[in-house]
Design a protein around this motif. Structure first.
Motif, PDB file in Angstrom:
ATOM      1  N   LYS A  77       0.685  -1.633  -0.348  1.00 49.09           N
ATOM      2  CA  LYS A  77       0.022   0.441   0.128  1.00 49.09           C
ATOM      3  C   LYS A  77       1.325   1.248  -0.250  1.00 49.09           C
ATOM      4  O   LYS A  77       0.379   2.139  -1.015  1.00 49.09           O
ATOM      5  CB  LYS A  77      -1.369  -0.165   1.208  1.00 49.09           C
ATOM      6  CG  LYS A  77      -1.764   1.224   1.184  1.00 49.09           C
ATOM      7  CD  LYS A  77      -2.747   1.118   2.595  1.00 49.09           C
ATOM      8  CE  LYS A  77      -3.921   0.133   2.147  1.00 49.09           C
ATOM      9  NZ  LYS A  77      -4.677   0.192   3.480  1.00 49.09           N
ATOM     10  N   GLU A  78       1.736   1.353   1.295  1.00 48.99           N
ATOM     11  CA  GLU A  78       2.845   2.958   0.758  1.00 48.99           C
ATOM     12  C   GLU A  78       3.279   2.916  -0.587  1.00 48.99           C
ATOM     13  O   GLU A  78       3.451   3.408  -1.087  1.00 48.99           O
ATOM     14  CB  GLU A  78       3.162   2.090   2.208  1.00 48.99           C
ATOM     15  CG  GLU A  78       4.566   3.003   2.252  1.00 48.99           C
ATOM     16  CD  GLU A  78       5.898   2.843   3.397  1.00 48.99           C
ATOM     17  OE1 GLU A  78       7.296   3.403   2.912  1.00 48.99           O
ATOM     18  OE2 GLU A  78       5.229   2.341   4.197  1.00 48.99           O
ATOM     19  N   GLU A  81       1.191   4.464  -2.599  1.00 46.15           N
ATOM     20  CA  GLU A  81       1.033   5.470  -2.450  1.00 46.15           C
ATOM     21  C   GLU A  81       1.875   6.706  -2.945  1.00 46.15           C
ATOM     22  O   GLU A  81       1.883   7.243  -3.089  1.00 46.15           O
ATOM     23  CB  GLU A  81       0.042   5.699  -1.109  1.00 46.15           C
ATOM     24  CG  GLU A  81       0.133   7.375  -0.684  1.00 46.15           C
ATOM     25  CD  GLU A  81      -0.452   7.363   0.602  1.00 46.15           C
ATOM     26  OE1 GLU A  81      -1.041   8.334   0.999  1.00 46.15           O
ATOM     27  OE2 GLU A  81       0.131   5.991   1.301  1.00 46.15           O
ATOM     28  N   ASN A  82       3.267   5.910  -3.022  1.00 45.33           N
ATOM     29  CA  ASN A  82       4.341   6.773  -2.517  1.00 45.33           C
ATOM     30  C   ASN A  82       5.333   7.077  -4.441  1.00 45.33           C
ATOM     31  O   ASN A  82       5.202   7.773  -4.560  1.00 45.33           O
ATOM     32  CB  ASN A  82       5.393   6.212  -1.969  1.00 45.33           C
ATOM     33  CG  ASN A  82       5.409   6.399  -0.029  1.00 45.33           C
ATOM     34  OD1 ASN A  82       4.402   7.370  -0.271  1.00 45.33           O
ATOM     35  ND2 ASN A  82       6.106   5.862   0.609  1.00 45.33           N
ATOM     36  N   LYS A  86      -1.527   6.935  -6.229  1.00 43.73           N
ATOM     37  CA  LYS A  86      -2.260   7.541  -5.198  1.00 43.73           C
ATOM     38  C   LYS A  86      -2.717   5.993  -4.025  1.00 43.73           C
ATOM     39  O   LYS A  86      -2.211   5.066  -5.385  1.00 43.73           O
ATOM     40  CB  LYS A  86      -3.447   7.745  -5.522  1.00 43.73           C
ATOM     41  CG  LYS A  86      -3.922   7.036  -7.227  1.00 43.73           C
ATOM     42  CD  LYS A  86      -5.011   8.429  -8.171  1.00 43.73           C
ATOM     43  CE  LYS A  86      -4.667   7.843  -9.516  1.00 43.73           C
ATOM     44  NZ  LYS A  86      -5.721   8.565  -9.898  1.00 43.73           N
ATOM     45  N   ILE A  87      -4.028   5.695  -3.854  1.00 45.79           N
ATOM     46  CA  ILE A  87      -3.983   4.587  -3.082  1.00 45.79           C
ATOM     47  C   ILE A  87      -5.614   4.327  -4.187  1.00 45.79           C
ATOM     48  O   ILE A  87      -6.535   4.318  -3.686  1.00 45.79           O
ATOM     49  CB  ILE A  87      -4.287   3.834  -1.976  1.00 45.79           C
ATOM     50  CG1 ILE A  87      -2.890   3.805  -1.047  1.00 45.79           C
ATOM     51  CG2 ILE A  87      -4.715   2.539  -1.328  1.00 45.79           C
ATOM     52  CD1 ILE A  87      -2.815   4.223   0.478  1.00 45.79           C
ATOM     53  N   LYS A  88      -5.386   2.988  -4.934  1.00 46.55           N
ATOM     54  CA  LYS A  88      -6.446   2.919  -5.546  1.00 46.55           C
ATOM     55  C   LYS A  88      -6.064   1.487  -6.791  1.00 46.55           C
ATOM     56  O   LYS A  88      -4.708   1.393  -7.104  1.00 46.55           O
ATOM     57  CB  LYS A  88      -6.660   3.908  -7.148  1.00 46.55           C
ATOM     58  CG  LYS A  88      -8.171   3.700  -7.056  1.00 46.55           C
ATOM     59  CD  LYS A  88      -8.414   4.902  -8.628  1.00 46.55           C
ATOM     60  CE  LYS A  88      -9.231   4.777  -9.800  1.00 46.55           C
ATOM     61  NZ  LYS A  88      -9.644   5.793 -10.100  1.00 46.55           N
TER      62      LYS A  88
END
Length: 118
Positions: A77-78, A81-82, A86-88
Protein backbone atom coordinates in the motif's frame (compact mmCIF):
# COMPACT_ATOMS: atom_id res chain seq x y z
CA UNK A 1 -21.86 -2.45 5.48
CA UNK A 2 -18.73 -4.52 6.08
CA UNK A 3 -20.76 -7.73 6.17
CA UNK A 4 -22.55 -6.92 2.91
CA UNK A 5 -19.26 -6.17 1.14
CA UNK A 6 -17.70 -9.33 2.56
CA UNK A 7 -20.62 -11.48 1.35
CA UNK A 8 -20.65 -9.85 -2.09
CA UNK A 9 -16.88 -10.30 -2.34
CA UNK A 10 -17.19 -14.02 -1.63
CA UNK A 11 -19.97 -14.35 -4.23
CA UNK A 12 -17.74 -12.61 -6.80
CA UNK A 13 -14.85 -14.96 -5.99
CA UNK A 14 -17.10 -18.02 -6.20
CA UNK A 15 -18.53 -16.99 -9.57
CA UNK A 16 -15.04 -16.21 -10.83
CA UNK A 17 -13.91 -19.69 -9.76
CA UNK A 18 -16.88 -21.40 -11.40
CA UNK A 19 -16.68 -19.45 -14.66
CA UNK A 20 -12.91 -19.12 -15.01
CA UNK A 21 -12.00 -18.22 -18.60
CA UNK A 22 -9.82 -20.53 -20.67
CA UNK A 23 -6.19 -19.58 -21.02
CA UNK A 24 -4.91 -18.61 -24.45
CA UNK A 25 -2.54 -21.25 -25.81
CA UNK A 26 0.54 -19.96 -27.60
CA UNK A 27 3.48 -21.74 -29.12
CA UNK A 28 6.34 -22.14 -26.67
CA UNK A 29 8.65 -19.57 -28.28
CA UNK A 30 5.89 -16.99 -28.50
CA UNK A 31 4.90 -17.59 -24.85
CA UNK A 32 8.53 -17.12 -23.78
CA UNK A 33 8.58 -13.73 -25.54
CA UNK A 34 5.32 -12.70 -23.88
CA UNK A 35 6.60 -13.86 -20.47
CA UNK A 36 9.72 -11.73 -20.94
CA UNK A 37 7.56 -8.69 -21.70
CA UNK A 38 5.31 -9.25 -18.67
CA UNK A 39 8.20 -9.94 -16.30
CA UNK A 40 8.37 -6.26 -15.28
CA UNK A 41 4.62 -5.86 -14.71
CA UNK A 42 2.77 -6.05 -11.41
CA UNK A 43 -0.94 -5.82 -10.76
CA UNK A 44 -1.78 -4.18 -7.44
CA UNK A 45 -5.18 -5.54 -6.46
CA UNK A 46 -7.64 -6.61 -3.80
CA UNK A 47 -8.72 -10.23 -4.04
CA UNK A 48 -12.50 -9.66 -3.98
CA UNK A 49 -12.65 -6.31 -5.83
CA UNK A 50 -14.92 -6.77 -8.89
CA UNK A 51 -12.74 -4.52 -11.06
CA UNK A 52 -9.62 -6.42 -10.03
CA UNK A 53 -11.38 -9.70 -10.85
CA UNK A 54 -12.24 -8.26 -14.28
CA UNK A 55 -8.55 -7.46 -14.95
CA UNK A 56 -7.34 -10.84 -13.61
CA UNK A 57 -9.84 -12.62 -15.87
CA UNK A 58 -8.46 -10.74 -18.90
CA UNK A 59 -4.89 -11.56 -17.85
CA UNK A 60 -5.83 -15.24 -17.68
CA UNK A 61 -7.79 -15.09 -20.95
CA UNK A 62 -4.70 -13.73 -22.70
CA UNK A 63 -2.36 -16.23 -21.03
CA UNK A 64 -0.19 -13.56 -19.42
CA UNK A 65 2.07 -14.18 -16.44
CA UNK A 66 1.72 -10.91 -14.55
CA UNK A 67 2.62 -10.89 -10.88
CA UNK A 68 -0.30 -9.91 -8.62
CA UNK A 69 0.35 -7.94 -5.45
CA UNK A 70 -2.09 -7.69 -2.53
CA UNK A 71 -2.53 -3.93 -2.00
CA UNK A 72 -4.00 -4.52 1.47
CA UNK A 73 -0.56 -5.32 2.87
CA UNK A 74 1.03 -2.23 4.41
CA UNK A 75 4.31 -2.34 2.46
CA UNK A 76 2.51 -2.71 -0.89
CA UNK A 77 0.00 0.00 0.00
CA UNK A 78 2.90 2.31 0.83
CA UNK A 79 4.59 1.62 -2.54
CA UNK A 80 1.30 2.20 -4.32
CA UNK A 81 0.83 5.56 -2.59
CA UNK A 82 4.43 6.81 -2.72
CA UNK A 83 5.38 5.69 -6.22
CA UNK A 84 2.01 5.43 -7.95
CA UNK A 85 0.57 8.58 -6.45
CA UNK A 86 -2.66 7.18 -5.01
CA UNK A 87 -4.07 4.14 -3.27
CA UNK A 88 -6.46 2.82 -5.88
CA UNK A 89 -6.91 -0.65 -7.34
CA UNK A 90 -6.61 -2.19 -9.81
CA UNK A 91 -3.29 -0.63 -10.73
CA UNK A 92 -0.85 -2.06 -13.25
CA UNK A 93 2.78 -1.11 -12.71
CA UNK A 94 4.75 -1.30 -15.95
CA UNK A 95 8.54 -0.89 -15.92
CA UNK A 96 10.16 -0.42 -19.32
CA UNK A 97 13.41 1.21 -20.36
CA UNK A 98 14.12 2.45 -16.81
CA UNK A 99 10.74 4.20 -16.81
CA UNK A 100 7.77 3.26 -14.63
CA UNK A 101 4.16 3.78 -15.70
CA UNK A 102 1.23 3.30 -13.33
CA UNK A 103 -2.07 2.45 -15.05
CA UNK A 104 -5.25 2.83 -13.03
CA UNK A 105 -8.81 1.90 -14.06
CA UNK A 106 -9.67 -1.61 -15.16
CA UNK A 107 -10.78 -0.54 -18.64
CA UNK A 108 -7.49 1.30 -19.28
CA UNK A 109 -5.48 -1.70 -18.09
CA UNK A 110 -7.47 -4.12 -20.26
CA UNK A 111 -7.17 -1.81 -23.27
CA UNK A 112 -3.40 -1.64 -22.78
CA UNK A 113 -3.11 -5.43 -22.50
CA UNK A 114 -5.30 -5.94 -25.58
CA UNK A 115 -3.27 -3.46 -27.60
CA UNK A 116 0.03 -4.97 -26.58
CA UNK A 117 -0.65 -8.73 -26.40
CA UNK A 118 -3.89 -9.66 -28.18
Amino acid sequence: MFIIRWILGRIILLLNFIFTPKKLKRETQEQVKVDAQTQNMQLYQYQACPFCVKVRREIRRQGLNINTVDAKQAEHKEVLENQGGKIKVPCLRIEENNKVVWLYESSAIIEHLNTRFA
